[in-house]
Motif scaffolding. Sequence first.
Motif, PDB file in Angstrom:
ATOM      1  N   UNK A 157      89.442  65.786  72.585  1.00 56.70           N
ATOM      2  CA  UNK A 157      90.086  65.117  71.656  1.00 56.70           C
ATOM      3  C   UNK A 157      90.359  65.837  70.369  1.00 56.70           C
ATOM      4  N   UNK A 158      89.389  66.797  69.917  1.00 55.74           N
ATOM      5  CA  UNK A 158      89.183  67.528  68.738  1.00 55.74           C
ATOM      6  C   UNK A 158      90.563  68.725  68.729  1.00 55.74           C
ATOM      7  N   UNK A 159      90.555  69.367  69.944  1.00 54.05           N
ATOM      8  CA  UNK A 159      91.547  70.370  70.093  1.00 54.05           C
ATOM      9  C   UNK A 159      93.033  69.848  70.131  1.00 54.05           C
ATOM     10  N   UNK A 160      93.236  68.498  70.641  1.00 56.38           N
ATOM     11  CA  UNK A 160      94.472  67.871  70.806  1.00 56.38           C
ATOM     12  C   UNK A 160      94.864  67.635  69.342  1.00 56.38           C
ATOM     13  N   UNK A 161      94.046  66.995  68.864  1.00 52.60           N
ATOM     14  CA  UNK A 161      94.001  66.500  67.132  1.00 52.60           C
ATOM     15  C   UNK A 161      94.674  67.798  66.342  1.00 52.60           C
ATOM     16  N   UNK A 162      93.951  68.953  66.681  1.00 45.33           N
ATOM     17  CA  UNK A 162      94.020  70.165  65.906  1.00 45.33           C
ATOM     18  C   UNK A 162      95.415  70.737  66.282  1.00 45.33           C
ATOM     19  N   UNK A 163      95.858  70.730  67.682  1.00 42.73           N
ATOM     20  CA  UNK A 163      97.067  71.165  67.994  1.00 42.73           C
ATOM     21  C   UNK A 163      98.395  70.391  67.301  1.00 42.73           C
ATOM     22  N   UNK A 164      98.150  68.902  67.541  1.00 44.20           N
ATOM     23  CA  UNK A 164      99.244  68.299  66.865  1.00 44.20           C
ATOM     24  C   UNK A 164      99.303  68.704  65.176  1.00 44.20           C
ATOM     25  N   UNK A 165      98.080  68.642  64.399  1.00 41.73           N
ATOM     26  CA  UNK A 165      98.264  69.072  63.131  1.00 41.73           C
ATOM     27  C   UNK A 165      98.941  70.243  62.750  1.00 41.73           C
ATOM     28  N   UNK A 166      98.692  71.441  63.565  1.00 39.93           N
ATOM     29  CA  UNK A 166      99.153  72.752  63.161  1.00 39.93           C
ATOM     30  C   UNK A 166     100.589  72.502  63.502  1.00 39.93           C
ATOM     31  N   UNK A 167     101.043  72.164  64.722  1.00 37.88           N
ATOM     32  CA  UNK A 167     102.526  71.829  65.051  1.00 37.88           C
ATOM     33  C   UNK A 167     103.296  70.955  63.841  1.00 37.88           C
ATOM     34  N   UNK A 168     102.699  69.712  63.358  1.00 38.47           N
ATOM     35  CA  UNK A 168     103.125  69.241  62.456  1.00 38.47           C
ATOM     36  C   UNK A 168     103.580  69.800  61.222  1.00 38.47           C
ATOM     37  N   UNK A 169     102.579  70.647  60.496  1.00 40.77           N
ATOM     38  CA  UNK A 169     102.616  71.497  59.312  1.00 40.77           C
ATOM     39  C   UNK A 169     103.812  72.463  59.645  1.00 40.77           C
ATOM     40  N   UNK A 170     104.113  72.788  60.583  1.00 42.91           N
ATOM     41  CA  UNK A 170     104.833  74.014  61.054  1.00 42.91           C
ATOM     42  C   UNK A 170     106.168  73.136  61.061  1.00 42.91           C
ATOM     43  N   UNK A 171     106.362  72.282  61.500  1.00 47.15           N
ATOM     44  CA  UNK A 171     107.584  71.360  61.394  1.00 47.15           C
ATOM     45  C   UNK A 171     108.105  70.943  60.220  1.00 47.15           C
ATOM     46  N   UNK A 172     106.993  70.462  59.523  1.00 43.21           N
ATOM     47  CA  UNK A 172     107.140  69.929  58.200  1.00 43.21           C
ATOM     48  C   UNK A 172     107.764  71.134  57.218  1.00 43.21           C
ATOM     49  N   UNK A 173     107.341  72.333  57.217  1.00 44.80           N
ATOM     50  CA  UNK A 173     107.909  73.593  56.689  1.00 44.80           C
ATOM     51  C   UNK A 173     109.325  73.911  57.025  1.00 44.80           C
ATOM     52  N   UNK A 174     109.614  73.723  58.296  1.00 44.93           N
ATOM     53  CA  UNK A 174     110.972  74.077  58.908  1.00 44.93           C
ATOM     54  C   UNK A 174     111.984  72.878  58.540  1.00 44.93           C
ATOM     55  N   UNK A 175     111.440  71.852  58.313  1.00 45.66           N
ATOM     56  CA  UNK A 175     112.458  70.649  58.253  1.00 45.66           C
ATOM     57  C   UNK A 175     111.793  69.713  57.009  1.00 45.66           C
ATOM     58  N   UNK A 176     112.064  70.180  55.939  1.00 46.79           N
ATOM     59  CA  UNK A 176     111.334  69.514  54.587  1.00 46.79           C
ATOM     60  C   UNK A 176     112.239  68.351  54.308  1.00 46.79           C
ATOM     61  N   UNK A 177     113.326  68.113  54.671  1.00 41.29           N
ATOM     62  CA  UNK A 177     114.457  67.004  54.492  1.00 41.29           C
ATOM     63  C   UNK A 177     113.845  65.752  55.285  1.00 41.29           C
ATOM     64  N   UNK A 178     113.085  65.866  56.399  1.00 41.82           N
ATOM     65  CA  UNK A 178     112.741  64.523  56.980  1.00 41.82           C
ATOM     66  C   UNK A 178     111.475  64.064  56.436  1.00 41.82           C
ATOM     67  N   UNK A 179     110.863  64.562  55.325  1.00 34.36           N
ATOM     68  CA  UNK A 179     109.778  64.077  54.720  1.00 34.36           C
ATOM     69  C   UNK A 179     110.047  63.086  53.439  1.00 34.36           C
ATOM     70  N   UNK A 180     110.005  62.038  53.319  1.00 36.96           N
ATOM     71  CA  UNK A 180     110.291  61.112  52.327  1.00 36.96           C
ATOM     72  C   UNK A 180     109.578  61.241  50.979  1.00 36.96           C
ATOM     73  N   UNK A 181     110.265  60.816  49.883  1.00 41.22           N
ATOM     74  CA  UNK A 181     109.801  61.152  48.792  1.00 41.22           C
ATOM     75  C   UNK A 181     108.164  60.334  48.425  1.00 41.22           C
ATOM     76  N   UNK A 182     107.654  61.020  47.637  1.00 41.53           N
ATOM     77  CA  UNK A 182     106.109  60.416  47.410  1.00 41.53           C
ATOM     78  C   UNK A 182     106.279  58.857  46.994  1.00 41.53           C
ATOM     79  N   UNK A 183     105.467  57.975  47.263  1.00 41.10           N
ATOM     80  CA  UNK A 183     105.267  56.741  47.074  1.00 41.10           C
ATOM     81  C   UNK A 183     104.025  56.265  45.833  1.00 41.10           C
ATOM     82  N   UNK A 184     104.203  55.452  45.042  1.00 38.72           N
ATOM     83  CA  UNK A 184     102.943  54.935  44.485  1.00 38.72           C
ATOM     84  C   UNK A 184     102.623  53.524  44.811  1.00 38.72           C
TER      85      UNK A 184
END
Length: 140
Positions: free
Chosen positions: A18-45
Motif C-alpha cells: 500500500x505505501x509503495x502504491x501511494x508513493x508511486x501515485x503521488x510521484x506521478x501526480x506531481x509530475x503530471x501536474x508540472x506538465x499540465x498546470x492548466x488542469x489544476x483549478x484555482x484556489x478556493x476559500x
Amino acid sequence: MDVQNEKCIMIIDENLPLGMAANTAAIMGISLGKEMPEVVGKDVFDRSGNRHLGIIEFPVPILKGNAEMMQTIRKRLYEPEFSDLYVVDFSDLAQGCKTYDAFVEKMTFVSETELRYLGIGICGEKKKVNKLTGSMGLLR
C-alpha cells in the motif's frame, strides 16, 4: 484544454504494498501536474476564509495493472498514434535511487525493456486513453 474530452488515469501495479502504491501515485501526480498546470483549478476559500490549493478539475481513476501489462502499454505509448498524450512512468529503477542524480545516471545504462514499471500515468484525449486502458479494472 477541453476538460470534457480529456481523461487522466494512473495504472498502479496491484502487487505493490500500500505505501509503495501511494508513493508511486503521488510521484506521478506531481509530475503530471508540472506538465499540465492548466488542469489544476484555482484556489478556493472556505467559509472561514482559509485558502485551499486548487485540485485537478476532473477525476483520476487509479487502475490496477501488473508488470507485463504496463510494459505492453508503455511500449504502445511510444507509437505515433499516442504521441500527443502526456505520459509519466515510475519504475523499479527510480524507486531504488536515493537521489535524482543517481536516477539520471542509472537510466543511461538501461534499455526501456529492462525497466519494471510500478506505475504509469496517462492524460489526454479521452478516446485515446480509453483505447489503451478501457478494459482495466479499478485498483481497490
